[in-house]
Design a protein around this motif. Structure first.
Motif, mmCIF file in Angstrom:
data_model
loop_
_atom_site.group_PDB
_atom_site.id
_atom_site.type_symbol
_atom_site.label_atom_id
_atom_site.label_comp_id
_atom_site.label_asym_id
_atom_site.label_seq_id
_atom_site.Cartn_x
_atom_site.Cartn_y
_atom_site.Cartn_z
ATOM 1 N N HIS A 21 136.366 61.932 36.337
ATOM 2 C CA HIS A 21 136.759 61.643 37.720
ATOM 3 C C HIS A 21 135.513 61.427 38.589
ATOM 4 O O HIS A 21 135.438 60.476 39.376
ATOM 5 C CB HIS A 21 137.576 62.823 38.236
ATOM 6 N N GLU A 24 133.871 58.030 38.151
ATOM 7 C CA GLU A 24 134.500 56.943 38.894
ATOM 8 C C GLU A 24 133.986 56.913 40.330
ATOM 9 O O GLU A 24 133.808 55.841 40.920
ATOM 10 C CB GLU A 24 136.016 57.113 38.880
ATOM 11 N N ARG A 25 133.740 58.092 40.890
ATOM 12 C CA ARG A 25 133.160 58.143 42.234
ATOM 13 C C ARG A 25 131.745 57.576 42.223
ATOM 14 O O ARG A 25 131.357 56.826 43.123
ATOM 15 C CB ARG A 25 133.111 59.585 42.739
ATOM 16 N N GLY A 28 131.924 53.902 42.124
ATOM 17 C CA GLY A 28 132.297 53.361 43.432
ATOM 18 C C GLY A 28 131.151 53.394 44.420
ATOM 19 O O GLY A 28 130.919 52.437 45.169
ATOM 20 N N SER A 142 137.153 63.270 46.680
ATOM 21 C CA SER A 142 138.166 62.263 46.968
ATOM 22 C C SER A 142 137.927 61.517 48.270
ATOM 23 O O SER A 142 138.647 60.567 48.580
ATOM 24 C CB SER A 142 139.558 62.913 46.982
ATOM 25 N N THR A 146 135.592 54.746 45.040
ATOM 26 C CA THR A 146 135.731 54.881 43.591
ATOM 27 C C THR A 146 135.918 53.539 42.922
ATOM 28 O O THR A 146 136.369 52.576 43.539
ATOM 29 C CB THR A 146 136.927 55.787 43.246
ATOM 30 N N ARG A 148 138.068 52.571 39.825
ATOM 31 C CA ARG A 148 139.025 53.043 38.836
ATOM 32 C C ARG A 148 138.950 52.217 37.561
ATOM 33 O O ARG A 148 138.749 51.016 37.590
ATOM 34 C CB ARG A 148 140.447 52.962 39.400
ATOM 35 N N ILE A 482 141.961 55.653 46.215
ATOM 36 C CA ILE A 482 141.079 56.098 45.151
ATOM 37 C C ILE A 482 141.893 56.487 43.941
ATOM 38 O O ILE A 482 143.091 56.651 44.007
ATOM 39 C CB ILE A 482 140.238 57.289 45.623
#
Length: 499
Positions: A21, A24-25, A28, A142, A146, A148, A482
């Motif tokens: 997770h 992915e951030r 981004g 969050s 991101t 994905r 996100i």
């Protein structure tokens, strides 16, 4: 390098879903800063290589420094190339990393992943390594942009950190105390994801069903599951990983009574011995764990239950191990992630007496794996003849091309390979099939597909694929849109045995 050519990046991720997770951030953030993702298989040829590390397993350090060593000559021959190290191992080792690998440009921790682009630029301008480790969370992940990996399935983080004190686990020291997100923010994110075409979400937390402890509501997690059931267009809801201590009857009721919450539960056992569980500082015993399993099966008869188990914890006797085998026979897990105990400096277990010899641990591990393989196969055979709705998956059937099959996930997350229909089927679409054969880790549906349902998720995959062909930048979403990658393989736990 042409100054007008965007710099490329590559991220190598190790460890649990939380790291997936976070990666992915990081993707981004880098793409928002103007970087482009390096082609698959670039293997260190990118302008920026980021290691998102795990500190749970014993060989984590050696693996990192081995990979950094292989990149050193490549970096020396490529002026301007940068290497960054983040994640749990970076949080733990800090300055040690640049001492052992002085060619590293940036070291950042689990609490300040949002600083990566700034730290890379600072390292470039100042021409020296930047080590910045925050001691507490600066911004909930969050809130960051991101990239994905999936158009149809997404992770949604509901909390970060952990309040448990398991003696084998270093994660709470590196991720910090549990911090919960506001329920409204979580639901807003899910609704935004569904608006983008996502039809399956997985609620993510280090101890996901403890959600609410930070906001003073013991039933917050069950309420969140029920609220997910009211989101139009959201077809599948999963969560990982829960702790038996916090697995209350209201959660079981919410699972059973909310149609889009899937009949699947991954709940770490770790050991079947009460003596070992006490030494691990796990706040439940075998009877309590098996009681939860019994209640889940009574409420959700077709639920697939999976787990994590550690073999060879310090002081584990043959009698203790037999108790683990007994618990496995009673629970009849669909799958289990099994781990040989790994000593981690900084954990209480690392200094415990009676560390088990490697040969003994290996022998017990093999016995446990053999038993679980037998049970997994028997449980899968019970699926033969059932008619299942599968969400078509992307890249989960390694032999699909050669066998002219496609692959999908059943509601209980079992992997099913099915015959390719004449009608076009896209990842994210839903097909109905009849199971004809069972193996220990997958099912086959060798007959014709009974029904194909084209979905908004399939349309989102198709759109993303077309855009990717034009511009290889993936799915980069602005706030608050996100999300996360496709579901991990069946029985996915933490990937590190730390839950």
């Amino acid at each position: 390098m042409d100054v007008h050519t965007p710099k490329s990046y590559e991220i190598r991720t190790y460890g649990c879903q939380m790291n997936v997770h976070d990666s992915e951030r990081l993707s981004g953030l880098l793409e928002e800063a103007g970087y482009v993702r390096a082609p698959e298989g670039s293997d260190g040829d990118a302008d920026v290589v980021v290691f998102n590390t795990c500190a749970v397993r014993e060989n984590a350090d050696n693996r990192l420094y081995g990979n950094l060593g292989r990149l050193a000559p490549r970096k020396a021959s490529r002026p301007g190339m940068q290497i960054a190290v983040g994640g749990c191992l970076a949080q733990k080792d800090r300055d040690t990393i640049v001492k052992k690998a002085p060619w590293v440009d940036v070291v950042f921790g689990t609490h300040n992943i949002g600083k990566l682009p700034v730290l890379l630029e600072r390292a470039r301008v100042q021409e020296e390594a930047q080590v910045e480790i925050a001691e507490s969370l600066e911004a909930f992940p969050s809130t960051l942009p991101t990239r994905r990996e999936s158009a149809y399935a997404a992770w949604v983080s509901i909390s970060v950190g952990c309040n448990n004190t398991c003696t084998f686990c270093i994660v709470p020291a590196l991720r910090g105390k549990e911090k919960d997100r506001r329920t409204g923010d979580i639901l807003a994110e899910i609704e935004a994801l569904v608006g983008e075409g996502v039809s399956e979400i997985t609620l993510l937390g280090q101890n996901v069903n403890a959600y609410g402890s930070d906001i003073g509501d013991r039933e917050a997690f069950s309420k969140l599951l029920r609220a997910c059931g009211a989101i139009e267009g959201l077809e599948r809801v999963r969560f990982t990983s829960p702790h038996p201590r916090d697995f209350t009857d209201d959660v079981i009721a919410a699972m059973a009574e909310t149609p889009n919450v899937m009949p699947q539960l991954h709940m770490p056992l770790q050991s079947g011995s009460d003596t070992v569980l006490k030494a691990m500082r796990r706040s439940y015993r075998q009877e309590r764990y098996l009681g939860i399993i019994e209640k889940v099966r009574a409420a959700i008869p077709h639920a697939a239950i999976t787990t994590d188990i550690i073999v060879g914890f310090p002081g584990e006797t043959e009698e203790d191990f037999e108790q683990t085998l007994h618990a496995v026979r009673e629970a009849r897990f669909a799958q289990a992630f099994t781990f040989q105990y790994s000593k981690r400096p900084g954990t209480p277990a690392a200094t415990m007496e009676d560390q088990i010899p490697k040969a003994v641990v290996q022998a017990r591990y093999e016995r446990l794996v053999a038993l679980q393989e037998e049970i997994s196969w028997e449980e899968n055979k019970k699926q033969v003849g059932r008619t299942l709705e599968l969400m078509v998956a992307e890249g989960e059937g390694r032999k699909d091309g050669a066998t002219h099959r496609l692959s999908g996930r059943a509601p209980d997350n079992r992997l099913v390979h099915f015959s390719k229909p004449e009608q076009e089927v896209r990842p994210g679409d839903v097909v109905t099939v009849e199971v004809t054969y069972a193996a220990p880790h997958h099912l086959l549906a060798e007959g014709p597909v009974l029904e194909v349902r084209r979905t908004r998720a399939g349309e989102a995959w198709e759109k993303r694929t077309a855009e990717k062909a034009e511009k290889p930048a993936g799915v980069l979403l602005g706030l608050p849109k996100i999300g996360v990658p496709a579901p991990l393989p069946v029985a996915t736990g933490s990937g590190c045995g730390c839950d």
